[in-house]
Design a protein around this motif. Structure first.
Motif, PDB file in Angstrom:
ATOM      1  N   UNK A  87      -6.939  -8.041  -5.854  1.00  0.00           N
ATOM      2  CA  UNK A  87      -6.635  -7.995  -4.417  1.00  0.00           C
ATOM      3  C   UNK A  87      -5.531  -6.980  -4.116  1.00  0.00           C
ATOM      4  N   UNK A  88      -4.542  -6.916  -4.988  1.00  0.00           N
ATOM      5  CA  UNK A  88      -3.443  -5.970  -4.780  1.00  0.00           C
ATOM      6  C   UNK A  88      -3.965  -4.538  -4.845  1.00  0.00           C
ATOM      7  N   UNK A  89      -4.868  -4.275  -5.773  1.00  0.00           N
ATOM      8  CA  UNK A  89      -5.405  -2.922  -5.923  1.00  0.00           C
ATOM      9  C   UNK A  89      -6.303  -2.555  -4.739  1.00  0.00           C
ATOM     10  N   UNK A  90      -7.174  -3.472  -4.348  1.00  0.00           N
ATOM     11  CA  UNK A  90      -8.082  -3.216  -3.219  1.00  0.00           C
ATOM     12  C   UNK A  90      -7.291  -3.008  -1.931  1.00  0.00           C
ATOM     13  N   UNK A  91      -6.243  -3.779  -1.754  1.00  0.00           N
ATOM     14  CA  UNK A  91      -5.383  -3.615  -0.579  1.00  0.00           C
ATOM     15  C   UNK A  91      -4.724  -2.235  -0.592  1.00  0.00           C
ATOM     16  N   UNK A  92      -4.294  -1.802  -1.787  1.00  0.00           N
ATOM     17  CA  UNK A  92      -3.657  -0.487  -1.907  1.00  0.00           C
ATOM     18  C   UNK A  92      -4.634   0.638  -1.577  1.00  0.00           C
TER      19      UNK A  92
ATOM     20  N   UNK B 102       2.749   0.992  -2.397  1.00  0.00           N
ATOM     21  CA  UNK B 102       1.486   0.552  -2.981  1.00  0.00           C
ATOM     22  C   UNK B 102       0.849   1.645  -3.842  1.00  0.00           C
ATOM     23  N   UNK B 103       1.115   2.907  -3.511  1.00  0.00           N
ATOM     24  CA  UNK B 103       0.583   3.996  -4.318  1.00  0.00           C
ATOM     25  C   UNK B 103       1.138   3.932  -5.734  1.00  0.00           C
ATOM     26  N   UNK B 104       2.347   3.404  -5.894  1.00  0.00           N
ATOM     27  CA  UNK B 104       2.927   3.239  -7.228  1.00  0.00           C
ATOM     28  C   UNK B 104       2.086   2.272  -8.054  1.00  0.00           C
ATOM     29  N   UNK B 105       1.566   1.226  -7.397  1.00  0.00           N
ATOM     30  CA  UNK B 105       0.734   0.257  -8.116  1.00  0.00           C
ATOM     31  C   UNK B 105      -0.564   0.912  -8.570  1.00  0.00           C
ATOM     32  N   UNK B 106      -1.171   1.701  -7.701  1.00  0.00           N
ATOM     33  CA  UNK B 106      -2.404   2.402  -8.079  1.00  0.00           C
ATOM     34  C   UNK B 106      -2.158   3.309  -9.284  1.00  0.00           C
ATOM     35  N   UNK B 107      -1.020   3.978  -9.285  1.00  0.00           N
ATOM     36  CA  UNK B 107      -0.678   4.859 -10.400  1.00  0.00           C
ATOM     37  C   UNK B 107      -0.473   4.059 -11.682  1.00  0.00           C
ATOM     38  N   UNK B 108       0.199   2.911 -11.569  1.00  0.00           N
ATOM     39  CA  UNK B 108       0.443   2.071 -12.741  1.00  0.00           C
ATOM     40  C   UNK B 108      -0.865   1.554 -13.332  1.00  0.00           C
ATOM     41  N   UNK B 109      -1.778   1.163 -12.459  1.00  0.00           N
ATOM     42  CA  UNK B 109      -3.071   0.654 -12.918  1.00  0.00           C
ATOM     43  C   UNK B 109      -3.889   1.776 -13.554  1.00  0.00           C
ATOM     44  N   UNK B 110      -3.816   2.971 -12.969  1.00  0.00           N
ATOM     45  CA  UNK B 110      -4.544   4.115 -13.527  1.00  0.00           C
ATOM     46  C   UNK B 110      -4.062   4.425 -14.941  1.00  0.00           C
ATOM     47  N   UNK B 111      -2.755   4.387 -15.136  1.00  0.00           N
ATOM     48  CA  UNK B 111      -2.192   4.650 -16.459  1.00  0.00           C
ATOM     49  C   UNK B 111      -2.600   3.558 -17.451  1.00  0.00           C
TER      50      UNK B 111
ATOM     51  N   UNK C 164       1.374 -13.059  -4.338  1.00  0.00           N
ATOM     52  CA  UNK C 164       0.359 -12.133  -3.832  1.00  0.00           C
ATOM     53  C   UNK C 164      -0.743 -12.870  -3.084  1.00  0.00           C
ATOM     54  N   UNK C 165      -1.210 -13.974  -3.654  1.00  0.00           N
ATOM     55  CA  UNK C 165      -2.369 -14.676  -3.096  1.00  0.00           C
ATOM     56  C   UNK C 165      -2.039 -15.556  -1.891  1.00  0.00           C
ATOM     57  N   UNK C 166      -0.775 -15.861  -1.668  1.00  0.00           N
ATOM     58  CA  UNK C 166      -0.422 -16.721  -0.536  1.00  0.00           C
ATOM     59  C   UNK C 166      -0.675 -16.038   0.812  1.00  0.00           C
ATOM     60  N   UNK C 167      -0.961 -14.738   0.791  1.00  0.00           N
ATOM     61  CA  UNK C 167      -1.245 -14.011   2.031  1.00  0.00           C
ATOM     62  C   UNK C 167      -2.642 -14.307   2.563  1.00  0.00           C
ATOM     63  N   UNK C 168      -3.472 -14.974   1.749  1.00  0.00           N
ATOM     64  CA  UNK C 168      -4.865 -15.192   2.136  1.00  0.00           C
ATOM     65  C   UNK C 168      -5.091 -16.615   2.644  1.00  0.00           C
ATOM     66  N   UNK C 169      -6.043 -16.788   3.564  1.00  0.00           N
ATOM     67  CA  UNK C 169      -6.283 -18.121   4.143  1.00  0.00           C
ATOM     68  C   UNK C 169      -6.934 -19.068   3.146  1.00  0.00           C
TER      69      UNK C 169
END
Length: 418
Positions: A194-199, A1-10, A251-256
């Motif tokens: 949601x992916x970023x907040x989860x990360x 998940x840290x890879x996603x944070x890095x990708x979003x930061x870039x 990604x979103x199927x994890x939520x109720x």
């Protein structure tokens, strides 16, 4: 998940060459109204007045490195995606072709052309989006063009996640939202945030807000798989999507499913009018979704909580304002439409008007046809200042012997004659 944070930061850093971050503003009016600490992420303040520019920028900036300089970028959209796409194409100096339905309002065509300038070609094809989209795919395949999807791609999702990256940076030190309200159409924004907040590891809950007439996420979560809706109500055009994106649903199927709120279109109009009149904020229907959903949250459950709402867009055509006001009045019970069997004799109209109260007003009076020699069918629209006045009018009409039908909630009749 840290890879996603890095990708979003870039991705976010690269966007700064195109536009600055949008503000995160605490809204005092909504905070007082709902007894919570409410913050608005103002995506209506990007250069194209929606968050769609983020995903388009991230996708195209990555694609440019992989394709020939003569490659044409292609998209199909009649709304915010087209405008973001056009703006990015002009920024990079690359040719883009936008496919729009023939029925697209001229205002949207003109804005897309203005954002793209000489780098954008607009082609009007088909009466509905599906025909337009098929034509864009055929063109891209024939010309070796690069299709830029509106939401169903990880590059788009990463770009939209920059909204969350900015929120995390802009919140006061140590403040973490207990709840985030996210509008949903195809799901790109909701998936990215949601992916970023989860990360980040935040214990934040979400509510996903869809228009009642396009509940693709709700139906998909209920079924446990993506569901294509047979029909959608296009009033909330920025979120009226018949099928959620495949990557987004992963990604979103994890939520109720209970975290999804479906907002009535007419109620949404009241929120748009309220924000314009009280706060001076111009919102398109999709941009008002998250704010309107506050009405569905029990006040005792959100009292004192920090809540972040994403205001997704402000591309509102003011020619739609009369329709928005009309829908809001009807939802609030302040305007109704009736078909009366009106006697064709002197004094009949005066007798009818005498039944109205001081706060009742005739907004529409139109003969539909003479159903008999002595009677005619009349469409009458009545506005009032208090919804309870209609119960008084109903009693007066019946006591006076008037024959009539309330067609306010009869969608078939209302669409045909109002």
């Amino acid at each position: 998940m840290s890879d996603f944070i890095q990708s979003v930061a870039e991705a976010t850093q690269h966007m700064r060459a195109l536009f600055g971050e949008t503000p995160l503003q605490r809204n005092d009016y909504l905070s007082r109204k709902y007894g919570a600490d409410i913050w608005l992420k103002r995506e209506d303040l990007t250069p194209v007045r929606s968050y769609k520019i983020r995903g388009a920028f991230n996708f195209i900036s990555a694609a440019i490195k992989k394709v020939d300089k003569t490659a044409v970028f292609v998209c199909a959209s009649a709304g915010n995606h087209a405008q973001g796409f056009a703006y990015v194409c002009r920024h990079f100096g690359r040719k883009g072709v936008v496919f729009m339905p023939v029925t697209t309002p001229q205002q949207k065509i003109d804005k897309t052309r203005a954002f793209g300038g000489e780098f954008i070609e607009i082609r009007l094809v088909g009466d509905i989006f599906d025909q337009c989209y098929a034509a864009s795919q055929d063109y891209a395949k024939a010309q070796g063009g690069v299709m830029v999807p509106p939401f169903d791609h990880m590059g788009i999702i990463t770009g939209q996640a920059s909204v969350a990256q900015e929120i995390a940076r802009q919140l006061p030190q140590g403040l973490v939202p207990e709840l985030m309200l996210l509008p949903v159409g195809g799901g790109g924004l909701a998936a990215g945030v949601t992916l970023y907040v989860q990360a980040l590891g935040w214990p934040t809950e979400f509510r996903f807000i869809e228009p009642q007439g396009a509940p693709s996420l709700k139906r998909s979560l209920e079924a446990g798989k993506r569901i294509r809706l047979e029909s959608v109500d296009n009033f909330v055009d920025g979120a009226a999507v018949g099928e959620l994106g495949a990557e987004n649903f992963k990604i979103l199927k994890a939520y109720p499913e209970t975290w999804v709120i479906n907002v009535p279109e007419n109620r949404l109009c009241g929120t748009m009018t309220e924000m314009l009149n009280v706060e001076g904020v111009v919102l398109e229907p999709a941009g008002a979704l998250a704010i309107d959903a506050l009405k569905d949250l029990p006040k005792e459950e959100i009292a004192g909580k920090t809540i972040v709402l994403v205001v997704s867009g402000g591309n509102f055509d003011f020619e739609r304002l009369p329709d928005v006001k009309e829908r809001a009045l009807r939802y609030e019970g302040l305007k109704k439409y009736f078909v009366f069997r009106f006697p064709q004799r002197p004094g009949a109209l005066r007798m009818f008007l005498d039944l109205l109260g001081p706060d009742d007003d005739i907004a529409r009076f139109e003969y539909l046809k003479k159903s008999a020699r002595n009677f005619g069918s009349v469409l009458i629209g009545i506005e009032t200042k208090d919804a309870r006045n209609f119960a008084v009018l109903d009693k007066k009409f019946k006591e006076a012997g008037w024959s009539y039908q309330d067609i306010t909630d009869n969608q078939v009749l209302a669409d045909f004659i109002i």
